[in-house]
Design an enzyme around this catalytic site. Structure first.
Site, mmCIF file in Angstrom:
data_model
loop_
_atom_site.group_PDB
_atom_site.id
_atom_site.type_symbol
_atom_site.label_atom_id
_atom_site.label_comp_id
_atom_site.label_asym_id
_atom_site.label_seq_id
_atom_site.Cartn_x
_atom_site.Cartn_y
_atom_site.Cartn_z
ATOM 1 C CG HIS A 66 -49.760 77.849 19.834
ATOM 2 N ND1 HIS A 66 -50.545 78.325 20.748
ATOM 3 C CD2 HIS A 66 -48.643 77.125 20.606
ATOM 4 C CE1 HIS A 66 -50.193 77.854 22.124
ATOM 5 N NE2 HIS A 66 -49.047 77.141 21.810
ATOM 6 C CE1 TYR A 92 -49.674 78.931 26.161
ATOM 7 C CE2 TYR A 92 -48.972 81.382 26.459
ATOM 8 C CZ TYR A 92 -48.623 79.831 25.861
ATOM 9 O OH TYR A 92 -47.667 79.689 25.359
#
Length: 320
Positions: free
Chosen positions: A143, A60
């Site tokens: 992830h 992010y």
């Protein structure tokens, strides 16, 4: 002192999480710029509203989300909240920068290097600890390992199990929008928790049931994210420019979302209100984490969460 929201136990671990969580992707300037002041105000308001689970990732904003979240949470005692991030994404110097990252409005002096090996996981975790300014992370997810081959989730889980057993992390998990491997991972005791994006929602009530049933059977947990299906369920009636799975909405899904909204309205319930509440009706789901960019978004999400949904609604929306 603000009281935390209701909590649920992460099965098989000493961790409890508030039913509503703060997703910090927007703190990394997802799609558009968020100021430092807006980011800090969003985290502060989440704390005021009783949210105590905060989720981020190196992906992010090339680390910007982790840095901003860590700085904001430094104002609070470390034992008073649950922090999760993700591993498998190393941030390394970018030899060919273009000036801006593809998805986040940040300079691309760094690039993502995906690595689910033991060394990659350890390096990724060390980088996250430094950016977050903390000495521990409560929940660590691999992830989107499913995007990197069938073995990636298993390889990451092996290292995360080692770290959990050493007390370095509190719980090990997988973050994914693909539920196909989760039942097997739960059954093998490879992970404690899955962060499941967009696959167990008011719109998609069946696609992840095998994984959820396995979680219950093996005393594991699920954190539900992307419960608005990329925005299709985020408004009282689906917006003309709404997206589904980050793309255009198929006509049949738009029609179904409208029908869901109408069924909910008959009980005085809005579509986004039901979208937040629905996953929490399953015994495997311990938390719904929502992306929040500003204090106003925090207030809206917390208000929607706090409006209880009559149980009769669920019978009315299960046959669509």
């Amino acid at each position: 002192m603000t009281r935390p929201l209701p909590v649920r136990a992460l099965a098989g671990t000493p961790i409890t999480v508030t039913e509503l969580g703060f997703g910090a992707a927007s703190l990394g300037n997802l799609y558009r710029e968020t100021s430092d002041a807006e980011a800090r105000a969003a985290v502060d308001r989440a704390w005021e509203r009783g949210i105590r689970l905060f989720d981020t990732a190196p992906h992010y904003g090339l680390g910007l989300s982790e840095r901003r979240l860590g700085e904001a949470l430094a104002a609070h005692p470390r034992d008073d909240y649950v922090l999760s991030t993700k591993v498998g994404c190393l941030l390394v110097p970018n030899e060919h920068p273009t000036g801006r990252d593809a998805d986040f409005v940040v300079p691309d002096a760094l690039r993502r290097q995906w690595d689910f090996s033991r060394d990659g996981i350890l390096r990724s975790l060390d980088q996250s600890l430094a950016r977050l300014g903390t000495d521990r992370i409560d929940i660590v997810y691999a992830h989107d390992p499913d995007q990197f081959g069938e073995r990636a989730a298993w390889d990451a889980a092996e290292t995360l199990t080692e770290l959990r057993d050493q007390g370095v992390i509190g719980a090990r998990g997988v973050g994914t929008n693909d539920a196909s491997q989760l039942a097997e991972l739960f059954a093998a005791d490879a992970i404690d928790v899955a962060m499941l994006a967009g696959r167990y929602t008011l719109l998609e009530q069946e696609s992840a049931l095998a994984a959820l049933e396995a979680a219950v059977a093996h005393a594991k947990s699920v954190v539900a994210v992307a419960v608005f299906n990329s925005g299709l369920l985020a408004t009282d009636r689906p917006a003309p420019d709404a997206r589904y799975d980050y793309g255009p909405v198929p006509d049949e899904l738009r029609a179904r979302a409208i029908a869901l909204a109408e069924r909910c309205e008959a009980f005085g319930v809005t579509l986004p209100q039901a979208a937040i509440a629905f996953p929490l009706t399953h015994p495997a789901v311990v938390n719904v984490t929502l992306g929040m960019r500003t204090a106003a978004q925090v207030d809206r999400n917390a208000d929607l969460y706090e409006r209880r949904v009559p149980p009769e609604v669920w019978a009315a929306v299960t046959d669509l």
